[in-house]
Design a protein around this motif. Structure first.
Motif, PDB file in Angstrom:
ATOM      1  N   GLY A   1       0.414  58.575  40.731  1.00 48.59           N
ATOM      2  CA  GLY A   1       0.616  58.774  39.304  1.00 48.59           C
ATOM      3  C   GLY A   1       2.054  58.895  38.845  1.00 48.59           C
ATOM      4  O   GLY A   1       3.001  58.453  39.519  1.00 48.59           O
TER       5      GLY A   1
ATOM      6  N   THR B   1      -6.829  59.260  43.877  1.00 51.89           N
ATOM      7  CA  THR B   1      -8.070  58.634  43.412  1.00 51.89           C
ATOM      8  C   THR B   1      -8.119  58.598  41.882  1.00 51.89           C
ATOM      9  O   THR B   1      -9.154  58.864  41.275  1.00 51.89           O
ATOM     10  CB  THR B   1      -9.317  59.363  43.980  1.00 51.89           C
TER      11      THR B   1
ATOM     12  N   ALA C   1      -0.894  56.287  45.366  1.00 58.70           N
ATOM     13  CA  ALA C   1      -1.446  56.032  44.021  1.00 58.70           C
ATOM     14  C   ALA C   1      -1.409  57.376  43.302  1.00 58.70           C
ATOM     15  O   ALA C   1      -2.413  57.859  42.785  1.00 58.70           O
ATOM     16  CB  ALA C   1      -2.867  55.497  44.134  1.00 58.70           C
TER      17      ALA C   1
HETATM   18  O1  N01 Z   1      -2.338  58.266  38.420  1.00 61.31           O
HETATM   19  P1  N01 Z   1      -3.216  59.632  38.283  1.00 61.31           P
HETATM   20  P2  N01 Z   1      -2.814  56.748  38.211  1.00 61.31           P
HETATM   21  N1  N01 Z   1      -1.787  65.111  47.351  1.00 61.31           N
HETATM   22  O2  N01 Z   1      -2.231  60.685  37.957  1.00 61.31           O
HETATM   23  C1  N01 Z   1      -3.435  62.283  43.445  1.00 61.31           C
HETATM   24  C2  N01 Z   1      -3.109  54.734  33.394  1.00 61.31           C
HETATM   25  N2  N01 Z   1      -3.651  53.604  34.114  1.00 61.31           N
HETATM   26  O3  N01 Z   1      -1.636  55.885  38.470  1.00 61.31           O
HETATM   27  O4  N01 Z   1      -6.284  64.451  40.610  1.00 61.31           O
HETATM   28  C3  N01 Z   1      -2.933  64.447  47.175  1.00 61.31           C
HETATM   29  O5  N01 Z   1      -4.370  59.429  37.391  1.00 61.31           O
HETATM   30  C4  N01 Z   1      -4.077  62.921  42.251  1.00 61.31           C
HETATM   31  O6  N01 Z   1      -4.923  63.983  42.628  1.00 61.31           O
HETATM   32  P3  N01 Z   1      -5.325  65.138  41.533  1.00 61.31           P
HETATM   33  C5  N01 Z   1      -4.232  55.662  33.012  1.00 61.31           C
HETATM   34  O7  N01 Z   1      -3.939  56.269  31.789  1.00 61.31           O
HETATM   35  C6  N01 Z   1      -4.328  52.707  33.377  1.00 61.31           C
HETATM   36  O8  N01 Z   1      -4.037  56.461  38.952  1.00 61.31           O
HETATM   37  O9  N01 Z   1      -4.040  65.514  40.831  1.00 61.31           O
HETATM   38  N3  N01 Z   1      -3.232  63.734  46.098  1.00 61.31           N
HETATM   39  C7  N01 Z   1      -4.811  61.723  41.671  1.00 61.31           C
HETATM   40  O10 N01 Z   1      -6.000  61.473  42.326  1.00 61.31           O
HETATM   41  C8  N01 Z   1      -4.222  56.625  34.150  1.00 61.31           C
HETATM   42  O11 N01 Z   1      -4.859  57.844  33.893  1.00 61.31           O
HETATM   43  C9  N01 Z   1      -4.894  51.662  33.973  1.00 61.31           C
HETATM   44  O12 N01 Z   1      -5.889  66.218  42.349  1.00 61.31           O
HETATM   45  C10 N01 Z   1      -2.314  63.678  45.140  1.00 61.31           C
HETATM   46  C11 N01 Z   1      -3.831  60.584  41.965  1.00 61.31           C
HETATM   47  O13 N01 Z   1      -2.988  61.018  43.022  1.00 61.31           O
HETATM   48  C12 N01 Z   1      -2.729  56.761  34.372  1.00 61.31           C
HETATM   49  O14 N01 Z   1      -2.229  55.438  34.230  1.00 61.31           O
HETATM   50  C13 N01 Z   1      -4.817  51.485  35.347  1.00 61.31           C
HETATM   51  C14 N01 Z   1      -1.082  64.333  45.236  1.00 61.31           C
HETATM   52  C15 N01 Z   1      -2.967  60.267  40.778  1.00 61.31           C
HETATM   53  O15 N01 Z   1      -3.790  59.814  39.747  1.00 61.31           O
HETATM   54  C16 N01 Z   1      -2.329  57.273  35.716  1.00 61.31           C
HETATM   55  O16 N01 Z   1      -3.171  56.681  36.690  1.00 61.31           O
HETATM   56  C17 N01 Z   1      -4.113  52.404  36.078  1.00 61.31           C
HETATM   57  C18 N01 Z   1      -0.842  65.076  46.409  1.00 61.31           C
HETATM   58  N4  N01 Z   1       0.299  65.762  46.571  1.00 61.31           N
HETATM   59  C19 N01 Z   1      -3.527  53.465  35.463  1.00 61.31           C
HETATM   60  N5  N01 Z   1      -0.375  64.103  44.106  1.00 61.31           N
HETATM   61  C20 N01 Z   1      -5.604  50.699  33.109  1.00 61.31           C
HETATM   62  O17 N01 Z   1      -6.506  50.054  33.515  1.00 61.31           O
HETATM   63  C21 N01 Z   1      -1.144  63.318  43.330  1.00 61.31           C
HETATM   64  N6  N01 Z   1      -2.318  63.065  43.950  1.00 61.31           N
HETATM   65  C22 N01 Z   1      -5.180  50.560  31.706  1.00 61.31           C
END
Ligand code: N01
Length: 492
Positions: free
Chosen positions: A334, A139, A332
């Motif tokens: 990261g 999320t 999603a």
């Molecule tokens: O990745 P994230 P993202 N079991 O690391 C969850 C940029 N960006 O791709 O919070 C269950 O933020 C994890 O949970 P938790 C922006 O800088 C920019 O979304 O670690 N869940 C989290 O909810 C952003 O911050 C735009 O507890 C698991 C999610 O996965 C960065 O990229 C748009 C898990 C990862 O969220 C990264 O964003 C998109 C597990 N084992 C992104 N492992 C713009 O608009 C991980 N999670 C510019």
């Protein structure tokens, strides 16, 4: 190019998220929406590559596998997965802070019979979710942008949430023509102010008052006005939101109140309310209809904090002793942020020392630009620079300008190498840590700290001192004859 998941767009306003290295380009280009979509950004990048005849200098579909410094020749030997070998006097790593996509090591992932995707490595032909049961894991920003779209495309969507996130509405739409005209007219000044600002973003000036010095009504009115404006404006409502827990809690509670107003089911609303970390100490998300999506009949939310995902199964996934069945899974989840892309390359400096080894307890750099023991190697927006805490375009251009000036200086002074000294690096790392410790950022288990990668050292990687202050420091270093760098052959 890689992040083309449904709903992918930049959450910094398009008129601020564009190149400023040349005056005509931003005046000629016409962004259509307040926040540009991924296809529009890609079209823009292709336009820039053509307009400035850059393609001859770019080799696509090539992955760099190793970069090794030859101390005798003072040159870098760079090898690729296509068998190329390049020799270069200088090596500039522009490998990105969020480019090493990470799928967690879930047990059983290979047994899944359906299709699975990572948001950061999305199929170019797109994905048809029509009639499908889809599970989204995560999320963060990518999930929060894609979930509302996948919900309308799929038969049934289940979101697996480990940490509830703060998200503010984008209020996206066409760009107001008057605002566009005003920005174009003043673009040079806009760019200068962005470079001198705290985060390279100007959409709304940060507040100058403490959240605790104003009455409840005034505080709420300020939050509300910024919420209505949309985007990152909310984060700057008061001067102490990032410094004082009590002040921060007022913003956190404001967002929670918005979630409760929006989400019909009170249990789902409570589950979506972030409580595990202070407001905006993980990157703030910007959404279009994210919380509203949980009012749809085909969408459900599962808490995987209390019951972590146990395994991926042939038909779906298992958590809390229950199996959920899916046709598709979307990770999603990261990135291995800031260091992942560099660690994926076998980079070796003086004495054959590997960067992976040097950074085994966390990244160490001088200014986020250079690493002691790795002469003539530069990093664009490396750890220790404002990088991901800023408008990346502004920070990238600041580094490119600084490195270009530095290379000219070396040439004019006939200096074969430049290398950060261990002393300057140590002092800078201490400073980066001290400034981070003055803020609430270290209280969140964020990717800024590497907390999303099991086993990664917990070190706050970006520099929170502000884009403008940081640029002044870089200018001073150069003006003082590249203070903190050894300018000659030989070590530090
Ligand atoms: O990745 P994230 P993202 N079991 O690391 C969850 C940029 N960006 O791709 O919070 C269950 O933020 C994890 O949970 P938790 C922006 O800088 C920019 O979304 O670690 N869940 C989290 O909810 C952003 O911050 C735009 O507890 C698991 C999610 O996965 C960065 O990229 C748009 C898990 C990862 O969220 C990264 O964003 C998109 C597990 N084992 C992104 N492992 C713009 O608009 C991980 N999670 C510019």
């Amino acid at each position: 190019y890689w992040n083309r998941y449904p709903g992918a767009r930049c959450d910094i306003e398009s008129l601020e998220y564009q190149y400023g290295f040349e005056d005509d380009l931003p005046r000629e280009w016409k962004w259509t929406e307040r926040y540009a979509t991924q296809p529009e950004i890609l079209t823009y990048l292709n336009h820039v590559a053509d307009r400035f005849s850059l393609r001859d200098g770019i080799q696509l579909e090539t992955r760099v596998t190793a970069a090794v410094f030859d101390e005798g020749a003072n040159r870098w030997a760079v090898t690729t997965d296509r068998g190329d070998r390049f020799s270069a006097k200088f090596c500039i790593m522009a490998t990105g802070c969020l480019s090493a996509a990470k799928v967690p090591d879930f047990k059983g992932i290979d047994s899944f019979k359906g299709d699975w995707y990572h948001t950061g490595n999305w199929p170019h032909e797109g994905v048809d979710f029509t009639g499908k049961r889809v599970g989204v894991i995560g999320t963060g920003s990518s999930a929060i942008q894609s979930i509302p779209i996948i919900a309308t495309q799929s038969k049934q969507l289940t979101v697996f949430q480990r940490t509830a996130n703060f998200s503010v509405p984008a209020h996206n739409g066409p760009i107001n023509p008057e605002y566009r005209a005003q920005m174009k007219e003043n673009y040079t000044d806009v760019r200068r102010r962005a470079r001198e600002s705290a985060a390279g973003i100007l959409a709304r000036a940060p507040g100058e008052k403490s959240a605790l010095e104003v009455a409840e009504e005034e505080r709420r009115a300020e939050f509300e006005s910024r919420w209505q404006q949309g985007g990152f404006a909310l984060g700057g409502a008061f001067i102490d939101l990032g410094l004082n827990l009590q002040a921060n809690e007022t913003a956190a509670e404001f967002v929670r109140s918005k979630i409760r107003e929006t989400v019909n089911n009170p249990e789902t609303a409570e589950l979506l309310c972030p409580r595990d970390y202070p407001f905006a100490t993980k990157r703030l998300c910007v959404d279009t209809g994210y919380f509203e999506t949980f009012n749809r009949d085909n969408v459900s939310l599962v808490d995987v904090k209390t019951n972590p995902i146990e395994s991926i199964t042939p038909n779906g996934l298992r958590t809390g002793g229950k199996e959920y069945e899916f046709d598709c899974l979307v990770f999603a989840t990261g990135f291995d942020a800031m260091t992942g892309a560099l660690s994926n390359i076998d980079i070796r400096g003086r004495g054959g020392k590997a960067l992976r080894e040097k950074w085994s307890a966390g990244p160490r750099t001088y200014l986020g630009i250079q690493i002691a023991g790795f002469p003539n190697l530069f990093t664009i927006t490396g750890p220790g620079s404002p990088s991901v805490l800023s408008n990346m375009i502004v920070s990238i251009e600041q580094h490119v300008d600084w490195i270009s000036d530095c290379l000219v200086y070396l040439r004019e002074h006939e200096l074969p190498t430049i290398e950060a000294t261990v002393k300057a690096e140590d002092e800078w790392v201490d400073h980066v840590n001290q400034v981070a410790d003055m803020t609430l950022f270290p209280l969140a288990n964020s990717w800024y700290l590497g907390a999303n990668i099991p086993g990664k050292p917990r070190v706050f990687m970006p520099y929170v001192g502000g884009v403008g202050n940081y640029a002044v420091k870089c200018q001073q270093v150069a003006a003082n004859g590249y203070e903190g760098f050894a300018l000659a052959a030989g070590g530090s």
